[in-house]
Each structure stands twice: as C-alpha cells, then as structure tokens.
Scaffold this motif. Structure first.
Motif, mmCIF file in Angstrom:
data_model
loop_
_atom_site.group_PDB
_atom_site.id
_atom_site.type_symbol
_atom_site.label_atom_id
_atom_site.label_comp_id
_atom_site.label_asym_id
_atom_site.label_seq_id
_atom_site.Cartn_x
_atom_site.Cartn_y
_atom_site.Cartn_z
ATOM 1 N N MET A 89 0.867 -1.170 0.000
ATOM 2 C CA MET A 89 0.000 0.000 0.000
ATOM 3 C C MET A 89 0.912 1.231 0.000
ATOM 4 S SD MET A 89 -3.167 1.175 0.249
ATOM 5 C CE MET A 89 -4.318 0.287 1.318
ATOM 6 N N TYR A 90 0.698 2.147 -0.926
ATOM 7 C CA TYR A 90 1.494 3.372 -1.002
ATOM 8 C C TYR A 90 0.636 4.523 -0.460
ATOM 9 C CZ TYR A 90 4.931 0.659 -3.395
ATOM 10 O OH TYR A 90 5.879 -0.298 -3.668
ATOM 11 N N LEU A 91 1.128 5.128 0.587
ATOM 12 C CA LEU A 91 0.373 6.149 1.304
ATOM 13 C C LEU A 91 0.991 7.520 1.078
ATOM 14 C CD1 LEU A 91 0.050 4.286 4.718
ATOM 15 C CD2 LEU A 91 -1.747 4.588 3.032
ATOM 16 N N CYS A 92 0.139 8.505 0.965
ATOM 17 C CA CYS A 92 0.562 9.891 0.836
ATOM 18 C C CYS A 92 0.015 10.653 2.037
ATOM 19 C CB CYS A 92 0.029 10.474 -0.464
ATOM 20 S SG CYS A 92 0.414 12.213 -0.722
ATOM 21 N N ALA A 93 0.789 11.600 2.518
ATOM 22 C CA ALA A 93 0.343 12.425 3.644
ATOM 23 C C ALA A 93 0.789 13.859 3.400
ATOM 24 C CB ALA A 93 0.924 11.911 4.964
ATOM 25 N N SER A 94 0.079 14.802 3.999
ATOM 26 C CA SER A 94 0.495 16.197 3.896
ATOM 27 C C SER A 94 0.316 16.887 5.243
ATOM 28 C CB SER A 94 -0.293 16.932 2.802
ATOM 29 O OG SER A 94 -1.648 17.129 3.174
#
Lengths: 116, 111
Positions: A89-94
């Motif tokens: 699973m590739y997760l992005c956060a900001s």
C-alpha cells in the motif's frame, strides 16, 4: 471534503511494467510525504517534499522509484520495472509548513499495488 | 536509529473491557509521539498525540501519557466498543520530518 486524495485506489500490474500513482494533498499544505506499508507492518517513510523540492529520500527508494511534485501541489510516484516485492500500500500524507515536529500529518486512503 | 515497538496483536476483547496497547520508543532527544488508527477500509487517522514529557493526549475516550523515564506511550481506554475495532499504530516524529511507526496492533472487540 478536502482531505488528501490518491489515485488510483487499486492497481494490478505485471512484473516489469511501469506504474504511476498520484497524490493531491490538502490545499495549502506545503509538505507532502510518501510512505509504503506492507501487509502486517507499519508504514515506512519513502520521501518528502517541501513545496516542489524533494528534501529527503529513504534508502528504501531504489533507483526504480522516482517522485515529483512539479508545481508544489500534487505529487506523482513512479515505479519502473515493477517487481513482486513492490506489492504494498502506497500512502501519501500532507501537513502545513509550520516549524516543529508536532504538526499532524494527514493521510490519504492509499493506493494498493499488486505486482503479478 | 529511532524506532517504535508496540505490543503484538491481535488483541481480542469483549465490549466494555479495559484496553491497554503498549508502545515504547528509542530516540535521541524527545520526539513528539502519536497514535494513529486505521479502521477497516479506511486510511490512517490521527487518534491522539503528545509533544513533550508528561503530556497526556486524549480523544474519543482513548488516552496516552508521554513517559520519558520509561520511554513509553501506552494507549488506554476504560471501556471499549465494537466500533473501536481497528488497527492501531504508535509513531514518533524523527527530525521534524518523517513519522516512524510501530508494526501495528489489530484490535477486535466482540459484542
């Protein structure tokens, strides 16, 4: 809702193919992060942008991986010549660009990659 | 390097039971500490955080206290509900940039 969005949500590909994922952060969040989560494990840091500048890359990010954030808004993560070990699973956060480490990172729903 | 270790799961409890999920960390200095939760089919959400020693983070009936002397940040809830079933991740911030996560603890609450 103006949360972090990721596209696609799921991707199945054959070994050796290239894939690209997109992340749209929360508006006005200058910092953007990519993490990878394998089954039964916690997320692991891959890379981080402040505006369009890529400031840090993990050793997990081999030369087959490249990330961009050309205009300081959305980001893309490309994996070339995919391998079965890239399945995750590739997760992005900001987060906002305020000083200090206590600021919350807001996560997107993730892109689940399966390499056959 | 900096790391986070949390109790292995899965953890199965009955509704209204008391919950503790242990978390310890190794770090140079005093990192901010976080608990994130991942409900089935959803993304990671911040549950609570603490930024300095002796701080207590709390949210939705969950609490965790930053213990510098034991380098711990254990998650507790006095009375769990079925809706608390999820995977819980303890994390620290490293260098004000990246989160370092534990391996996660899967919690199942039975009615």
């Amino acid at each position: 809702d103006t949360g972090v969005s990721q596209d696609p949500r799921h991707k199945i590909t054959k070994r050796g193919q290239n894939v690209t994922f997109r992340c749209d952060p929360i508006s006005e969040h200058n910092r953007l992060y990519w993490y990878r989560q394998t089954l039964g494990q916690g997320p692991e840091f891959l890379t981080y942008f402040q505006n369009e500048a890529q400031l840090e890359k993990s050793r997990l990010l081999s030369d087959r991986f490249s990330a961009e954030r050309p205009k300081g808004s959305f980001s893309t993560l490309e994996i070339q010549r995919t391998e079965q070990g890239d399945s995750a699973m590739y997760l992005c956060a900001s987060r906002p660009n305020r000083a200090g480490g206590s600021e919350t990172q807001y996560f997107g729903p993730g892109t689940r990659l399966l390499v056959l | 390097g900096n790391s986070v270790t949390q109790m292995e799961g899965p953890v199965t409890l009955s509704e209204e039971a008391f919950l503790t999920i242990n978390c310890t960390y190794t770090a140079t200095g005093y990192p901010s500490l976080f608990w994130y939760v991942q409900y089935p089919g959803e993304g990671l959400q911040l549950l609570l955080k603490a930024t300095k020693a002796d701080d207590k983070g709390s949210n939705k009936g969950f609490e965790a206290t930053y213990r510098k002397e034991t380098t711990s940040f254990h998650l507790e809830k006095g009375s769990v509900q079925v809706s608390d079933s999820a995977v819980y991740f303890c994390a620290q911030i490293q260098g004000a940039q990246k989160l370092v996560f534990g391996q996660g603890t899967r919690l199942t609450i039975n009615p």
